[in-house]
Design a protein around this motif. Structure first.
Motif, PDB file in Angstrom:
ATOM      1  N   ARG A 149      37.719  15.103  11.354  1.00  0.00           N
ATOM      2  CA  ARG A 149      38.470  16.291  10.945  1.00  0.00           C
ATOM      3  C   ARG A 149      37.585  17.427  10.418  1.00  0.00           C
ATOM      4  NH1 ARG A 149      43.176  14.208   7.232  1.00  0.00           N
ATOM      5  NH2 ARG A 149      43.700  16.442   7.343  1.00  0.00           N
ATOM      6  N   GLN A 150      37.666  17.746   9.135  1.00  0.00           N
ATOM      7  CA  GLN A 150      36.922  18.892   8.613  1.00  0.00           C
ATOM      8  C   GLN A 150      35.414  18.692   8.669  1.00  0.00           C
ATOM      9  OE1 GLN A 150      38.414  20.284   4.774  1.00  0.00           O
ATOM     10  NE2 GLN A 150      40.407  19.394   5.219  1.00  0.00           N
ATOM     11  N   CYS A 151      34.973  17.471   8.857  1.00  0.00           N
ATOM     12  CA  CYS A 151      33.533  17.193   8.960  1.00  0.00           C
ATOM     13  C   CYS A 151      33.115  16.883  10.395  1.00  0.00           C
ATOM     14  CB  CYS A 151      33.154  16.022   8.051  1.00  0.00           C
ATOM     15  SG  CYS A 151      33.232  16.413   6.284  1.00  0.00           S
ATOM     16  N   SER A 152      33.962  17.204  11.358  1.00  0.00           N
ATOM     17  CA  SER A 152      33.649  16.917  12.761  1.00  0.00           C
ATOM     18  C   SER A 152      32.725  17.954  13.380  1.00  0.00           C
ATOM     19  CB  SER A 152      34.943  16.834  13.578  1.00  0.00           C
ATOM     20  OG  SER A 152      35.574  18.112  13.621  1.00  0.00           O
ATOM     21  N   GLY A 153      32.653  19.131  12.784  1.00  0.00           N
ATOM     22  CA  GLY A 153      31.862  20.205  13.362  1.00  0.00           C
ATOM     23  C   GLY A 153      32.562  20.909  14.505  1.00  0.00           C
ATOM     24  N   LEU A 154      33.827  20.575  14.737  1.00  0.00           N
ATOM     25  CA  LEU A 154      34.569  21.205  15.829  1.00  0.00           C
ATOM     26  C   LEU A 154      35.194  22.519  15.381  1.00  0.00           C
ATOM     27  CD1 LEU A 154      36.273  17.999  17.295  1.00  0.00           C
ATOM     28  CD2 LEU A 154      34.238  19.195  18.145  1.00  0.00           C
ATOM     29  N   GLY A 155      35.898  22.486  14.251  1.00  0.00           N
ATOM     30  CA  GLY A 155      36.475  23.723  13.728  1.00  0.00           C
ATOM     31  C   GLY A 155      35.464  24.546  12.941  1.00  0.00           C
ATOM     32  N   ASP A 156      34.622  23.870  12.191  1.00  0.00           N
ATOM     33  CA  ASP A 156      33.591  24.525  11.379  1.00  0.00           C
ATOM     34  C   ASP A 156      32.236  23.997  11.826  1.00  0.00           C
ATOM     35  OD1 ASP A 156      31.923  25.602   9.480  1.00  0.00           O
ATOM     36  OD2 ASP A 156      32.656  24.364   7.820  1.00  0.00           O
ATOM     37  N   THR A 157      31.519  24.797  12.599  1.00  0.00           N
ATOM     38  CA  THR A 157      30.246  24.335  13.153  1.00  0.00           C
ATOM     39  C   THR A 157      29.145  24.202  12.098  1.00  0.00           C
ATOM     40  OG1 THR A 157      29.645  26.613  13.711  1.00  0.00           O
ATOM     41  CG2 THR A 157      30.727  25.297  15.428  1.00  0.00           C
ATOM     42  N   THR A 158      29.417  24.691  10.885  1.00  0.00           N
ATOM     43  CA  THR A 158      28.416  24.566   9.815  1.00  0.00           C
ATOM     44  C   THR A 158      28.669  23.329   8.952  1.00  0.00           C
ATOM     45  OG1 THR A 158      29.597  25.843   8.122  1.00  0.00           O
ATOM     46  CG2 THR A 158      28.241  27.065   9.721  1.00  0.00           C
ATOM     47  N   PHE A 159      29.690  22.535   9.297  1.00  0.00           N
ATOM     48  CA  PHE A 159      29.995  21.289   8.574  1.00  0.00           C
ATOM     49  C   PHE A 159      30.151  21.523   7.068  1.00  0.00           C
ATOM     50  CE2 PHE A 159      27.779  20.101  12.445  1.00  0.00           C
ATOM     51  CZ  PHE A 159      28.522  19.021  12.923  1.00  0.00           C
ATOM     52  N   GLY A 160      30.671  22.674   6.678  1.00  0.00           N
ATOM     53  CA  GLY A 160      30.913  22.970   5.275  1.00  0.00           C
ATOM     54  C   GLY A 160      29.712  23.498   4.525  1.00  0.00           C
ATOM     55  N   TYR A 161      28.565  23.588   5.159  1.00  0.00           N
ATOM     56  CA  TYR A 161      27.361  24.054   4.462  1.00  0.00           C
ATOM     57  C   TYR A 161      27.443  25.539   4.140  1.00  0.00           C
ATOM     58  CZ  TYR A 161      25.085  19.574   5.241  1.00  0.00           C
ATOM     59  OH  TYR A 161      24.771  18.235   5.207  1.00  0.00           O
ATOM     60  N   ALA A 162      28.130  26.301   4.962  1.00  0.00           N
ATOM     61  CA  ALA A 162      28.236  27.735   4.717  1.00  0.00           C
ATOM     62  C   ALA A 162      29.123  28.041   3.512  1.00  0.00           C
ATOM     63  CB  ALA A 162      28.785  28.440   5.960  1.00  0.00           C
ATOM     64  N   GLU A 163      30.040  27.155   3.201  1.00  0.00           N
ATOM     65  CA  GLU A 163      30.932  27.371   2.055  1.00  0.00           C
ATOM     66  C   GLU A 163      30.463  26.619   0.816  1.00  0.00           C
ATOM     67  OE1 GLU A 163      34.827  25.916   2.912  1.00  0.00           O
ATOM     68  OE2 GLU A 163      34.110  24.003   3.691  1.00  0.00           O
ATOM     69  N   GLY A 164      29.313  25.991   0.901  1.00  0.00           N
ATOM     70  CA  GLY A 164      28.783  25.278  -0.252  1.00  0.00           C
ATOM     71  C   GLY A 164      29.455  23.955  -0.524  1.00  0.00           C
ATOM     72  N   GLN A 165      30.135  23.386   0.479  1.00  0.00           N
ATOM     73  CA  GLN A 165      30.776  22.078   0.355  1.00  0.00           C
ATOM     74  C   GLN A 165      30.359  21.214   1.541  1.00  0.00           C
ATOM     75  OE1 GLN A 165      35.013  22.866  -0.079  1.00  0.00           O
ATOM     76  NE2 GLN A 165      34.778  23.266  -2.265  1.00  0.00           N
ATOM     77  N   PRO A 166      29.119  20.739   1.524  1.00  0.00           N
ATOM     78  CA  PRO A 166      28.546  20.072   2.695  1.00  0.00           C
ATOM     79  C   PRO A 166      29.182  18.718   3.000  1.00  0.00           C
ATOM     80  CG  PRO A 166      27.081  19.860   0.809  1.00  0.00           C
ATOM     81  CD  PRO A 166      28.174  20.795   0.398  1.00  0.00           C
ATOM     82  N   CYS A 167      29.140  18.375   4.293  1.00  0.00           N
ATOM     83  CA  CYS A 167      29.599  17.068   4.755  1.00  0.00           C
ATOM     84  C   CYS A 167      28.396  16.142   4.941  1.00  0.00           C
ATOM     85  CB  CYS A 167      30.335  17.194   6.084  1.00  0.00           C
ATOM     86  SG  CYS A 167      31.963  17.988   5.952  1.00  0.00           S
TER      87      CYS A 167
END
Length: 275
Positions: A149-167
């Motif tokens: 889901r949110q850590c799949s890199g499909l919707g968010d290619t930065t895996f949360g790193y851009a928002e400061g919440q890394p996967c």
């Protein structure tokens, strides 16, 4: 008495005579027949050694199974590893060039989990072991990237790193024949006084039993380990601080507290996020 070569008057022996003596026909102190016998001896001697070594290897190989290691007592419990493959993760969420090595590592790792690739594998029954003792070619159960889901890199290619919440992705090392009892799941904690908010994918961070047992690379060349993604829900108070996080596999008979092996059933890493 030993026969001694009689030197002609007025002539001294020299190093040239040692290399080749035209009077006796010796080369480096030996005649051609002597050298031939020595050469024949070593050919027979080393040929015998090579034959013995080959025979020993052949006999040993007859005792091996192409699919299952003969001795597995020292790897009965799996270790845990993370992706990205760094134990110290330094993230500046406003600088893509700084953290892209982490997102590239995750994207490359997840290529074999792409949904269109995993659709070639089998749909297995959840919650039960996939026993395949009678089949020579073992089937492989699907684990689709979209399950993260949110850590799949499909919707968010930065895996949360851009928002400061890394996967962080956690995988269990492969152990042939492993069938963990209970209901194994991943539990992560931050080594500090206050708890750190985290989100797990798939739900509750569980490793489903359908991915066990593993039958080896030859029997299951397309096998992929099940994954658990942990999204670190960092807040402003968590930034600019080095966080030590330990993740363990719990809920089963798998060991996670061996002080001699820090990766047996657990893994520890550090995360430092700045904006």
């Amino acid at each position: 008495m030993a026969n001694k070569e009689v030197k002609p008057e007025g002539k001294e022996s020299s190093w040239k005579d040692f290399i080749y003596n035209p009077r006796t026909g010796e080369f480096i102190g030996r005649t051609a027949s002597s050298w031939a016998l020595i050469f024949l001896f070593y050919v027979v001697f080393y040929g015998f050694l090579a034959g013995m070594f080959s025979l020993t290897m052949w006999v040993m190989l007859q005792t091996l199974d192409d699919y299952t290691p003969r001795y597995r007592d020292r790897v009965a419990n799996p270790g845990l590893m993370i992706r990205p493959s760094y134990l110290d993760i330094m993230v500046n969420s406003s600088n893509f060039e700084q953290y892209k090595k982490y997102t590239n590592n995750l994207a490359d790792f997840l290529k074999v989990y792409n949904d269109h690739v995993q659709e070639k594998n089998k749909m297995c029954d959840e919650g039960v072991y996939t026993i395949q003792d009678d089949e020579e070619e073992k089937k492989v159960c699907q684990f689709k990237r979209s399950q993260l889901r949110q850590c799949s890199g499909l919707g968010d290619t930065t895996f949360g790193y851009a928002e400061g919440q890394p996967c962080i992705l956690i995988k269990m090392n492969r152990v042939i024949g492993l069938k963990p009892r209970g209901d194994p799941y991943i539990n992560c904690t931050a080594k500090r006084d206050t708890p750190l908010l985290m989100q797990y994918f798939p739900a509750e961070g569980r490793f489903d039993k359908m991915y066990f047992p593993y039958y080896g690379k030859k029997a299951q060349p397309n096998y992929v380990q099940p994954l658990v993604a942990v999204k670190l829900l960092l807040s402003e108070q968590d930034y600019n601080t080095s966080l030590t996080i330990e993740c363990k596999v719990e809920g089963s008979d798998l060991r996670n507290n061996d002080e001699r092996d820090k990766f047996l059933g657990r893994v520890t890493f550090r995360v430092h996020v700045t904006k």
